[in-house]
Design a protein around this motif. Structure first.
Motif, PDB file in Angstrom:
ATOM      1  N   ALA A  32       0.808  -1.218   0.000  1.00 32.20           N
ATOM      2  CA  ALA A  32       0.000   0.000   0.000  1.00 32.20           C
ATOM      3  C   ALA A  32       0.839   1.264   0.000  1.00 32.20           C
ATOM      4  O   ALA A  32       0.421   2.296  -0.490  1.00 32.20           O
ATOM      5  CB  ALA A  32      -0.943   0.000   1.202  1.00 32.20           C
ATOM      6  N   ALA A  33       2.052   1.222   0.550  1.00 29.58           N
ATOM      7  CA  ALA A  33       2.858   2.437   0.647  1.00 29.58           C
ATOM      8  C   ALA A  33       3.502   2.803  -0.685  1.00 29.58           C
ATOM      9  O   ALA A  33       3.886   3.932  -0.887  1.00 29.58           O
ATOM     10  CB  ALA A  33       3.926   2.283   1.720  1.00 29.58           C
ATOM     11  N   TRP A  34       3.662   1.836  -1.596  1.00 27.84           N
ATOM     12  CA  TRP A  34       4.197   2.156  -2.920  1.00 27.84           C
ATOM     13  C   TRP A  34       3.078   2.496  -3.875  1.00 27.84           C
ATOM     14  O   TRP A  34       3.091   3.498  -4.536  1.00 27.84           O
ATOM     15  CB  TRP A  34       5.003   0.972  -3.459  1.00 27.84           C
ATOM     16  N   SER A  35       2.108   1.624  -3.931  1.00 29.00           N
ATOM     17  CA  SER A  35       0.972   1.846  -4.814  1.00 29.00           C
ATOM     18  C   SER A  35      -0.181   0.976  -4.346  1.00 29.00           C
ATOM     19  O   SER A  35       0.017  -0.194  -4.051  1.00 29.00           O
ATOM     20  CB  SER A  35       1.334   1.491  -6.255  1.00 29.00           C
ATOM     21  N   PRO A  36      -1.371   1.523  -4.251  1.00 27.13           N
ATOM     22  CA  PRO A  36      -2.506   0.721  -3.787  1.00 27.13           C
ATOM     23  C   PRO A  36      -2.789  -0.491  -4.655  1.00 27.13           C
ATOM     24  O   PRO A  36      -3.413  -1.437  -4.213  1.00 27.13           O
ATOM     25  CB  PRO A  36      -3.678   1.708  -3.836  1.00 27.13           C
ATOM     26  N   ARG A  37      -2.331  -0.479  -5.912  1.00 27.76           N
ATOM     27  CA  ARG A  37      -2.665  -1.577  -6.810  1.00 27.76           C
ATOM     28  C   ARG A  37      -1.444  -2.376  -7.246  1.00 27.76           C
ATOM     29  O   ARG A  37      -1.510  -3.161  -8.171  1.00 27.76           O
ATOM     30  CB  ARG A  37      -3.399  -1.045  -8.041  1.00 27.76           C
ATOM     31  N   ARG A  38      -0.293  -2.204  -6.597  1.00 27.62           N
ATOM     32  CA  ARG A  38       0.916  -2.899  -7.017  1.00 27.62           C
ATOM     33  C   ARG A  38       1.083  -4.184  -6.212  1.00 27.62           C
ATOM     34  O   ARG A  38       1.162  -4.142  -4.996  1.00 27.62           O
ATOM     35  CB  ARG A  38       2.135  -2.011  -6.816  1.00 27.62           C
ATOM     36  N   ALA A  39       1.119  -5.331  -6.904  1.00 26.07           N
ATOM     37  CA  ALA A  39       1.200  -6.623  -6.230  1.00 26.07           C
ATOM     38  C   ALA A  39       2.493  -7.333  -6.613  1.00 26.07           C
ATOM     39  O   ALA A  39       3.027  -7.142  -7.704  1.00 26.07           O
ATOM     40  CB  ALA A  39      -0.003  -7.483  -6.587  1.00 26.07           C
ATOM     41  N   PHE A  40       3.013  -8.182  -5.699  1.00 25.66           N
ATOM     42  CA  PHE A  40       4.243  -8.923  -5.937  1.00 25.66           C
ATOM     43  C   PHE A  40       4.056 -10.359  -5.468  1.00 25.66           C
ATOM     44  O   PHE A  40       3.349 -10.614  -4.512  1.00 25.66           O
ATOM     45  CB  PHE A  40       5.417  -8.307  -5.170  1.00 25.66           C
ATOM     46  N   LEU A  41       4.753 -11.269  -6.142  1.00 22.83           N
ATOM     47  CA  LEU A  41       4.758 -12.660  -5.732  1.00 22.83           C
ATOM     48  C   LEU A  41       5.970 -12.883  -4.842  1.00 22.83           C
ATOM     49  O   LEU A  41       7.076 -12.530  -5.219  1.00 22.83           O
ATOM     50  CB  LEU A  41       4.824 -13.577  -6.958  1.00 22.83           C
ATOM     51  N   THR A  42       5.766 -13.483  -3.695  1.00 14.97           N
ATOM     52  CA  THR A  42       6.868 -13.683  -2.758  1.00 14.97           C
ATOM     53  C   THR A  42       6.668 -14.974  -1.992  1.00 14.97           C
ATOM     54  O   THR A  42       5.576 -15.525  -1.957  1.00 14.97           O
ATOM     55  CB  THR A  42       6.976 -12.500  -1.779  1.00 14.97           C
ATOM     56  N   GLY A  43       7.731 -15.461  -1.373  1.00 12.72           N
ATOM     57  CA  GLY A  43       7.621 -16.659  -0.548  1.00 12.72           C
ATOM     58  C   GLY A  43       6.790 -16.402   0.689  1.00 12.72           C
ATOM     59  O   GLY A  43       6.765 -15.301   1.227  1.00 12.72           O
ATOM     60  N   ALA A  44       6.126 -17.436   1.151  1.00 14.04           N
ATOM     61  CA  ALA A  44       5.187 -17.278   2.264  1.00 14.04           C
ATOM     62  C   ALA A  44       5.847 -17.407   3.625  1.00 14.04           C
ATOM     63  O   ALA A  44       5.232 -17.084   4.634  1.00 14.04           O
ATOM     64  CB  ALA A  44       4.061 -18.305   2.140  1.00 14.04           C
ATOM     65  N   ALA A  45       7.096 -17.894   3.676  1.00 14.22           N
ATOM     66  CA  ALA A  45       7.714 -18.208   4.959  1.00 14.22           C
ATOM     67  C   ALA A  45       7.710 -17.044   5.946  1.00 14.22           C
ATOM     68  O   ALA A  45       7.278 -17.206   7.089  1.00 14.22           O
ATOM     69  CB  ALA A  45       9.129 -18.727   4.737  1.00 14.22           C
ATOM     70  N   PRO A  46       8.165 -15.824   5.567  1.00 12.69           N
ATOM     71  CA  PRO A  46       8.175 -14.734   6.559  1.00 12.69           C
ATOM     72  C   PRO A  46       6.781 -14.320   7.002  1.00 12.69           C
ATOM     73  O   PRO A  46       6.588 -13.911   8.145  1.00 12.69           O
ATOM     74  CB  PRO A  46       8.897 -13.593   5.825  1.00 12.69           C
ATOM     75  N   PHE A  47       5.802 -14.438   6.109  1.00 10.25           N
ATOM     76  CA  PHE A  47       4.430 -14.097   6.477  1.00 10.25           C
ATOM     77  C   PHE A  47       3.882 -15.099   7.491  1.00 10.25           C
ATOM     78  O   PHE A  47       3.255 -14.730   8.483  1.00 10.25           O
ATOM     79  CB  PHE A  47       3.534 -14.069   5.235  1.00 10.25           C
ATOM     80  N   ALA A  48       4.112 -16.397   7.224  1.00  9.40           N
ATOM     81  CA  ALA A  48       3.626 -17.428   8.136  1.00  9.40           C
ATOM     82  C   ALA A  48       4.280 -17.291   9.508  1.00  9.40           C
ATOM     83  O   ALA A  48       3.635 -17.478  10.544  1.00  9.40           O
ATOM     84  CB  ALA A  48       3.892 -18.813   7.549  1.00  9.40           C
ATOM     85  N   LEU A  49       5.559 -16.936   9.517  1.00  6.82           N
ATOM     86  CA  LEU A  49       6.257 -16.762  10.783  1.00  6.82           C
ATOM     87  C   LEU A  49       5.707 -15.564  11.552  1.00  6.82           C
ATOM     88  O   LEU A  49       5.471 -15.638  12.766  1.00  6.82           O
ATOM     89  CB  LEU A  49       7.758 -16.569  10.522  1.00  6.82           C
ATOM     90  N   ALA A  50       5.480 -14.446  10.865  1.00  2.00           N
ATOM     91  CA  ALA A  50       4.978 -13.240  11.532  1.00  2.00           C
ATOM     92  C   ALA A  50       3.565 -13.434  12.053  1.00  2.00           C
ATOM     93  O   ALA A  50       3.218 -12.970  13.141  1.00  2.00           O
ATOM     94  CB  ALA A  50       5.014 -12.047  10.572  1.00  2.00           C
ATOM     95  N   ALA A  51       2.738 -14.135  11.273  1.00  2.00           N
ATOM     96  CA  ALA A  51       1.339 -14.305  11.652  1.00  2.00           C
ATOM     97  C   ALA A  51       1.114 -15.492  12.565  1.00  2.00           C
ATOM     98  O   ALA A  51       0.029 -15.640  13.131  1.00  2.00           O
ATOM     99  CB  ALA A  51       0.483 -14.465  10.395  1.00  2.00           C
ATOM    100  N   ALA A  52       2.154 -16.339  12.695  1.00  2.00           N
ATOM    101  CA  ALA A  52       2.045 -17.544  13.520  1.00  2.00           C
ATOM    102  C   ALA A  52       0.847 -18.382  13.096  1.00  2.00           C
ATOM    103  O   ALA A  52       0.018 -18.803  13.907  1.00  2.00           O
ATOM    104  CB  ALA A  52       1.961 -17.194  15.002  1.00  2.00           C
ATOM    105  N   CYS A  53       0.724 -18.598  11.798  1.00  2.00           N
ATOM    106  CA  CYS A  53      -0.376 -19.392  11.277  1.00  2.00           C
ATOM    107  C   CYS A  53       0.116 -20.176  10.068  1.00  2.00           C
ATOM    108  O   CYS A  53       1.139 -19.825   9.474  1.00  2.00           O
ATOM    109  CB  CYS A  53      -1.567 -18.514  10.906  1.00  2.00           C
ATOM    110  N   PRO A  54      -0.582 -21.241   9.684  1.00  2.00           N
ATOM    111  CA  PRO A  54      -0.198 -21.983   8.483  1.00  2.00           C
ATOM    112  C   PRO A  54      -0.324 -21.100   7.243  1.00  2.00           C
ATOM    113  O   PRO A  54      -1.142 -20.185   7.196  1.00  2.00           O
ATOM    114  CB  PRO A  54      -1.212 -23.135   8.440  1.00  2.00           C
TER     115      PRO A  54
END
Length: 283
Positions: A32-54
């Motif tokens: 959202a801070a770069w562009s409201p409509r700009r999306a990127f594909l990335t690995g899920a590992a850091p997200f799963a770790l931060a959210a503590a969820c599968p």
């Protein structure tokens, strides 16, 4: 404080986490801070770790990421990009009033607030919401923004003082307060921004002492001269709010690019004066 907001839009399963053998995924995120409509594909590992969820439960979750907003990555790879996300932490829960997402296709969300109040009430957990609302109010649609928190009791610019011969001066207390705020701004701005800017501040005072909001804003404006901006005449939009938080006094500052018919684009970094040359052309 980082206020770079990312939101997981969708998840593709069947991958493996780099740190183990569990089922992982790749995720599409919206920055959202770069562009409201700009999306990127990335690995899920850091997200799963931060959210503590599968990984399969990541869809729809929002995060704050520590990203370099001055150098957003290119998106030339049509298959998406693998990005690193240092300092990734789970964002506070977004109130239901925000709607389905941080930045839906029809435009940025709007919080339904009581009459007379722009920003949500509550402690510092609501600061992310405040940043976005304040930036959108100051410069709608601008994605080029910076936000940070200055801890401690908000300082206020004192009334002008003059010597016996009429020259203005600052007290030692004012000088120290301005230097402290300037250092806080310098940590966010590697170099001063040029052109028109909008400034928003939320001053969380520890008590009910009467302090003028405009004097607190003037303190931030003066402290940011030659640090966050060349001169505070570049600031062509201002919004100041005074709030009460006895447990955590602080100043929330938002700076964003601003468009005004009163153009300040001529404000560029001051050039160094040429060094004097001695005889024979040597310096």
């Amino acid at each position: 404080m980082s206020v770079t907001v990312v939101r997981v839009m969708s998840v593709s399963t069947g991958q493996k986490l780099e740190c183990g053998d569990e089922d992982s995924a790749h995720v599409w995120v919206r920055v959202a801070a770069w562009s409201p409509r700009r999306a990127f594909l990335t690995g899920a590992a850091p997200f799963a770790l931060a959210a503590a969820c599968p990984p399969e439960e990541l869809t729809g979750r929002s995060f704050i990421a520590d990203l370099d907003l001055d150098r957003p990555p290119a998106n030339d790879d049509t298959a998406g990009e693998r990005l690193e996300w240092p300092g990734l932490t789970l964002a506070p829960k977004i109130p239901e009033q925000w709607g389905a997402g941080l930045a839906p296709p029809e435009g940025p969300p709007r919080m339904v607030a009581p009459v007379g109040r722009l920003l949500p009430a509550g402690g510092n957990a609501a600061d992310v919401d405040r940043v976005r609302l304040l930036a959108d109010a100051l410069a709608p649609g601008s994605a080029d923004r910076k936000a940070f928190v200055i801890p401690g009791v908000p300082a206020s610019k004192a009334r002008p003082r003059f010597t016996k011969d009429g020259r203005p001066y600052k007290t030692d207390k004012d000088e120290e307060a301005e230097k402290a705020t300037a250092w806080a701004i310098r940590r966010v701005f590697p170099r001063p921004w040029t052109g028109n800017l909008a400034l928003g501040c939320v001053f969380f005072r520890p008590d009910r002492q009467r302090i003028d909001v405009d004097n607190m804003i003037k303190h931030v404006c003066d402290a940011g001269n030659k640090v966050g901006w060349i001169d505070d005449e570049q600031i062509t939009a201002v919004y100041g709010v005074a709030e009460l938080d006895a447990a955590n006094p602080r100043t929330l500052v938002v700076v964003t690019r601003h468009v005004s018919s009163l153009d300040r684009s001529e404000k560029a970094s001051p050039r160094r004066a040429p060094r004097p040359r001695g005889k024979g052309g040597r310096s």
